[in-house]
Design a protein around this motif. Structure first.
Motif, PDB file in Angstrom:
ATOM      1  N   GLU A 174       0.968  -1.408   0.128  1.00 15.33           N
ATOM      2  CA  GLU A 174       0.082  -0.110   0.067  1.00 15.33           C
ATOM      3  C   GLU A 174       0.862   1.248   0.130  1.00 15.33           C
ATOM      4  O   GLU A 174       1.786   1.349   0.813  1.00 15.33           O
ATOM      5  CB  GLU A 174      -0.828  -0.082   1.409  1.00 15.33           C
ATOM      6  CG  GLU A 174      -1.850   1.338   1.420  1.00 15.33           C
ATOM      7  CD  GLU A 174      -2.895   1.116   2.442  1.00 15.33           C
ATOM      8  OE1 GLU A 174      -3.258   2.194   2.747  1.00 15.33           O
ATOM      9  OE2 GLU A 174      -2.848   0.122   3.008  1.00 15.33           O
ATOM     10  N   VAL A 175       0.766   2.173  -0.998  1.00 14.10           N
ATOM     11  CA  VAL A 175       1.542   3.256  -1.227  1.00 14.10           C
ATOM     12  C   VAL A 175       0.621   4.704  -0.889  1.00 14.10           C
ATOM     13  O   VAL A 175       1.542   5.707  -0.957  1.00 14.10           O
ATOM     14  CB  VAL A 175       2.284   3.257  -2.275  1.00 14.10           C
ATOM     15  CG1 VAL A 175       3.488   2.280  -2.225  1.00 14.10           C
ATOM     16  CG2 VAL A 175       1.344   3.252  -3.683  1.00 14.10           C
ATOM     17  N   LEU A 176      -0.490   4.754  -0.836  1.00  8.65           N
ATOM     18  CA  LEU A 176      -1.654   5.927  -1.021  1.00  8.65           C
ATOM     19  C   LEU A 176      -2.883   5.481  -0.513  1.00  8.65           C
ATOM     20  O   LEU A 176      -3.318   4.638  -1.200  1.00  8.65           O
ATOM     21  CB  LEU A 176      -1.642   6.572  -2.340  1.00  8.65           C
ATOM     22  CG  LEU A 176      -2.449   7.861  -2.325  1.00  8.65           C
ATOM     23  CD1 LEU A 176      -2.066   8.763  -1.182  1.00  8.65           C
ATOM     24  CD2 LEU A 176      -2.531   8.275  -3.766  1.00  8.65           C
ATOM     25  N   TYR A 183       1.262  10.719  -3.037  1.00  7.18           N
ATOM     26  CA  TYR A 183       0.971  10.430  -4.190  1.00  7.18           C
ATOM     27  C   TYR A 183       2.292  10.125  -5.144  1.00  7.18           C
ATOM     28  O   TYR A 183       2.550   9.476  -5.908  1.00  7.18           O
ATOM     29  CB  TYR A 183       0.582  11.784  -4.919  1.00  7.18           C
ATOM     30  CG  TYR A 183       1.012  12.176  -6.588  1.00  7.18           C
ATOM     31  CD1 TYR A 183      -0.327  11.759  -7.447  1.00  7.18           C
ATOM     32  CD2 TYR A 183       1.840  13.107  -6.627  1.00  7.18           C
ATOM     33  CE1 TYR A 183       0.189  12.128  -8.575  1.00  7.18           C
ATOM     34  CE2 TYR A 183       2.226  13.255  -8.239  1.00  7.18           C
ATOM     35  CZ  TYR A 183       1.282  12.928  -9.202  1.00  7.18           C
ATOM     36  OH  TYR A 183       1.521  13.280 -10.422  1.00  7.18           O
ATOM     37  N   LEU A 223       3.337   6.528  -5.154  1.00  7.02           N
ATOM     38  CA  LEU A 223       2.512   5.676  -6.364  1.00  7.02           C
ATOM     39  C   LEU A 223       3.017   6.193  -7.624  1.00  7.02           C
ATOM     40  O   LEU A 223       3.149   5.311  -8.490  1.00  7.02           O
ATOM     41  CB  LEU A 223       1.054   6.062  -6.365  1.00  7.02           C
ATOM     42  CG  LEU A 223       0.032   5.689  -7.258  1.00  7.02           C
ATOM     43  CD1 LEU A 223      -0.031   4.140  -7.065  1.00  7.02           C
ATOM     44  CD2 LEU A 223      -1.184   6.363  -7.097  1.00  7.02           C
ATOM     45  N   VAL A 244      -0.449  -2.207 -10.457  1.00  2.00           N
ATOM     46  CA  VAL A 244      -1.155  -1.235  -9.544  1.00  2.00           C
ATOM     47  C   VAL A 244      -2.772  -1.903  -9.218  1.00  2.00           C
ATOM     48  O   VAL A 244      -3.290  -2.337 -10.065  1.00  2.00           O
ATOM     49  CB  VAL A 244      -1.617   0.191 -10.037  1.00  2.00           C
ATOM     50  CG1 VAL A 244      -2.588   0.919  -9.162  1.00  2.00           C
ATOM     51  CG2 VAL A 244      -0.391   0.905 -10.524  1.00  2.00           C
ATOM     52  N   THR A 277      -3.119   2.518 -16.644  1.00  2.00           N
ATOM     53  CA  THR A 277      -2.612   3.577 -15.707  1.00  2.00           C
ATOM     54  C   THR A 277      -2.214   4.946 -16.386  1.00  2.00           C
ATOM     55  O   THR A 277      -1.485   4.866 -17.345  1.00  2.00           O
ATOM     56  CB  THR A 277      -1.884   3.292 -14.577  1.00  2.00           C
ATOM     57  OG1 THR A 277      -0.592   2.808 -15.092  1.00  2.00           O
ATOM     58  CG2 THR A 277      -2.587   2.344 -13.579  1.00  2.00           C
ATOM     59  N   THR A 321      -6.978   9.713  -8.029  1.00  2.00           N
ATOM     60  CA  THR A 321      -6.452   9.900  -6.647  1.00  2.00           C
ATOM     61  C   THR A 321      -7.043  11.223  -5.996  1.00  2.00           C
ATOM     62  O   THR A 321      -7.030  11.584  -4.824  1.00  2.00           O
ATOM     63  CB  THR A 321      -4.957  10.116  -6.841  1.00  2.00           C
ATOM     64  OG1 THR A 321      -4.641  11.132  -7.684  1.00  2.00           O
ATOM     65  CG2 THR A 321      -4.137   8.938  -7.233  1.00  2.00           C
ATOM     66  N   TRP A 349      -4.550   2.608  -2.663  1.00  2.00           N
ATOM     67  CA  TRP A 349      -3.724   2.146  -3.768  1.00  2.00           C
ATOM     68  C   TRP A 349      -2.514   1.233  -3.321  1.00  2.00           C
ATOM     69  O   TRP A 349      -1.762   1.632  -2.546  1.00  2.00           O
ATOM     70  CB  TRP A 349      -3.215   3.450  -4.391  1.00  2.00           C
ATOM     71  CG  TRP A 349      -4.084   4.627  -5.056  1.00  2.00           C
ATOM     72  CD1 TRP A 349      -5.097   5.190  -4.327  1.00  2.00           C
ATOM     73  CD2 TRP A 349      -4.769   4.554  -6.357  1.00  2.00           C
ATOM     74  NE1 TRP A 349      -5.908   6.157  -5.123  1.00  2.00           N
ATOM     75  CE2 TRP A 349      -5.717   5.496  -6.382  1.00  2.00           C
ATOM     76  CE3 TRP A 349      -4.638   4.040  -7.778  1.00  2.00           C
ATOM     77  CZ2 TRP A 349      -6.178   6.000  -7.420  1.00  2.00           C
ATOM     78  CZ3 TRP A 349      -5.109   4.264  -8.789  1.00  2.00           C
ATOM     79  CH2 TRP A 349      -6.151   5.331  -8.738  1.00  2.00           C
ATOM     80  N   VAL A 398       0.743  -1.308  -4.915  1.00  2.00           N
ATOM     81  CA  VAL A 398       1.653  -1.483  -6.216  1.00  2.00           C
ATOM     82  C   VAL A 398       2.111  -2.968  -5.847  1.00  2.00           C
ATOM     83  O   VAL A 398       2.342  -3.497  -4.694  1.00  2.00           O
ATOM     84  CB  VAL A 398       2.727  -0.368  -6.500  1.00  2.00           C
ATOM     85  CG1 VAL A 398       2.077   0.696  -6.809  1.00  2.00           C
ATOM     86  CG2 VAL A 398       3.505  -0.349  -5.101  1.00  2.00           C
TER      87      VAL A 398
END
Length: 298
Positions: free
Chosen positions: A169-171, A184, A187, A197, A227, A268, A295, A297
């Motif tokens: 989880e990055v965002l 952001y 991501l 993603v 994306t 986002t 979000w 990755v």
């Protein structure tokens, strides 16, 4: 790719090893889901055959749910019905099988050929499964329409829930795009590294609840296959793989007009555009809204 079995049930759906909590924690963290089962060919595929061979099956569940923070379910999204080991069945459709963490299953079958409609929406008589003693049909919906469905239990020899925990989880942000965790920049950095993603969208099936029915907290997870990043606006967005939306419930079940099929375009800033297929008419509908999104990755 590292897969691990976090829950195994026996043919009576009793726990053999692992735990429902481990499954929930993995899916909540964005993990992919596959479920392994087995059956005898002449008990499940062709009851008139003398082939008693044991057949193993592993299927992917590209749409996953965490419901009320405690219950996991998954839907197949790309499956065509097959008559194994020969080939595909005569009438093309989507086999949108749904499995719950307790082994309860369901099937929704939107036909793709525009065939004649001979039935009406609503509750339907149960099918005759006297020759399949391991098949326990719980209900039937919309028989004779373009999208019949039912809920059932099939006593597979085992249920093994496999997960891939490589997602990070990055965002996370609220429905208005205000950042709750991550960033952001994290991501976008992963995007420029070619990483895959995935999103977890909370509340995306709320409009499927019946009038006056209490809402249920839910989060739908799906991969974002295409994306885009707007570098000046600092707006990241994408188009998801196909999803199955189902009215939130425990266990998750198909009923008349409580599900659909389609694609999401999450951004986002919390905005989500939806292109949704009405399975009964094969007509498309567009919806939009703002939702909290996480979000991931890989």
């Amino acid at each position: 790719m590292a897969w691990k079995c976090v829950l195994e049930l026996n043919e009576h759906r009793g726990r053999v090893e692992g735990s429902e909590e481990a499954l929930r924690d993995s899916i909540s963290a964005g993990a992919d889901l596959r479920i392994e089962t087995n059956f005898k060919h002449n008990e499940h595929i062709d009851v008139e055959s003398d082939n008693k061979e044991l057949v193993g099956e592993v299927s992917e569940f590209r749409t996953t749910y965490v419901l009320d923070g405690r219950w996991v379910a998954g839907c197949m999204t790309l499956r065509q019905p097959v008559n194994i080991p020969i080939g595909f069945v005569a009438r093309p459709s989507l086999s949108l099988f749904l499995y719950n963490q307790n082994g309860q299953q369901a099937i929704a079958r939107p036909y793709l050929d525009g065939g004649a409609v001979t039935g009406e929406l609503g509750s339907s008589p149960l099918d005759d499964h006297h020759d399949m003693p391991k098949y326990h049909q719980l209900d039937s919906w919309d028989a004779g329409t373009n999208a019949p469905s039912s809920n059932f239990i099939y006593d597979f020899g085992k249920f093994r829930y496999w997960v891939n925990d490589e997602w990070e989880e990055v965002l996370s942000h609220d429905a208005d795009g205000h950042v709750v965790g991550g960033s952001y920049e994290q991501l976008v950095g992963a995007f420029h590294s070619g990483r895959e993603v995935k999103v977890g969208v909370r509340g995306i099936c709320q409009d499927l609840m019946n009038d006056g029915e209490a809402s249920m907290e839910h989060e739908l997870f799906t991969q974002v296959g295409f994306t885009y990043n707007y570098t000046e606006q600092k707006l990241f967005l994408g188009e998801t793989h196909p999803i199955v939306r189902v009215q939130p419930a425990i266990p998750l079940m198909y009923q008349s007009k409580n599900w659909d099929y389609g694609w999401l375009m999450p951004r986002t800033d919390g905005y989500v555009a939806m292109l949704l297929l009405n399975p009964y008419t094969l007509q498309y509908e567009r919806k939009e809204g703002h939702y909290p999104i996480r979000w991931f990755v890989k």
